[in-house]
Design a protein around this motif. Structure first.
Motif, PDB file in Angstrom:
ATOM      1  N   MET A   1       0.490  -0.910   0.010  1.00  0.00           N
ATOM      2  CA  MET A   1      -0.458  -0.293  -0.313  1.00  0.00           C
ATOM      3  C   MET A   1       0.819   1.341  -0.120  1.00  0.00           C
ATOM      4  SD  MET A   1      -2.802   1.008   2.663  1.00  0.00           S
ATOM      5  CE  MET A   1      -4.109  -0.249   2.343  1.00  0.00           C
ATOM      6  N   SER A   3       1.718   5.637   0.287  1.00  0.00           N
ATOM      7  CA  SER A   3       1.552   6.306   1.589  1.00  0.00           C
ATOM      8  C   SER A   3       0.664   6.906   1.373  1.00  0.00           C
ATOM      9  CB  SER A   3       2.671   7.681   1.172  1.00  0.00           C
ATOM     10  OG  SER A   3       2.887   7.664   0.555  1.00  0.00           O
ATOM     11  N   ASP A   5      -2.137   5.717  -0.002  1.00  0.00           N
ATOM     12  CA  ASP A   5      -3.072   5.371   0.220  1.00  0.00           C
ATOM     13  C   ASP A   5      -3.220   5.484   2.027  1.00  0.00           C
ATOM     14  OD1 ASP A   5      -3.517   5.347  -2.940  1.00  0.00           O
ATOM     15  OD2 ASP A   5      -2.828   3.144  -2.805  1.00  0.00           O
ATOM     16  N   ARG A   6      -2.478   5.563   2.202  1.00  0.00           N
ATOM     17  CA  ARG A   6      -2.890   5.545   3.829  1.00  0.00           C
ATOM     18  C   ARG A   6      -3.593   6.534   4.318  1.00  0.00           C
ATOM     19  NH1 ARG A   6       3.241   2.557   3.700  1.00  0.00           N
ATOM     20  NH2 ARG A   6       1.754   0.536   4.788  1.00  0.00           N
ATOM     21  N   PHE A  10      -6.359   6.963   6.338  1.00  0.00           N
ATOM     22  CA  PHE A  10      -6.254   7.855   8.343  1.00  0.00           C
ATOM     23  C   PHE A  10      -7.278   9.334   8.147  1.00  0.00           C
ATOM     24  CE2 PHE A  10      -3.454   3.920   7.921  1.00  0.00           C
ATOM     25  CZ  PHE A  10      -3.969   3.817   8.484  1.00  0.00           C
TER      26      PHE A  10
END
Length: 73
Positions: A1, A3, A5-6, A10
């Protein structure tokens, strides 16, 4: 995944958590810290929006509309 996408996963969660915390800590002095955090996460949400995969849907719709507009002329 990746960054980005993170960040996509979040950031809305953090915006929601800090927003709810703002509602519960309204009359307290710590509210200003949560307000700053919430506004920072909202800013991050707007800054990172054009680089997400889901923005492809909007770009694609605009591209198709522009294609049909140029095709008619």
């Amino acid at each position: 995944m990746e960054s980005i996408d993170r960040i996509f996963l979040f950031t809305p969660l953090l915006v929601a958590i800090t927003g709810i915390a703002l509602l519960t800590m309204r009359p307290r002095a710590v509210m200003y810290a949560f307000q700053l955090m919430s506004l920072s996460f909202i800013g991050l949400l707007f800054i990172s929006a054009p680089y997400r995969k889901f923005i492809h849907l909007a770009y694609r719709c605009v591209s198709i509309a522009r294609y049909h507009q140029e095709k008619d002329h």
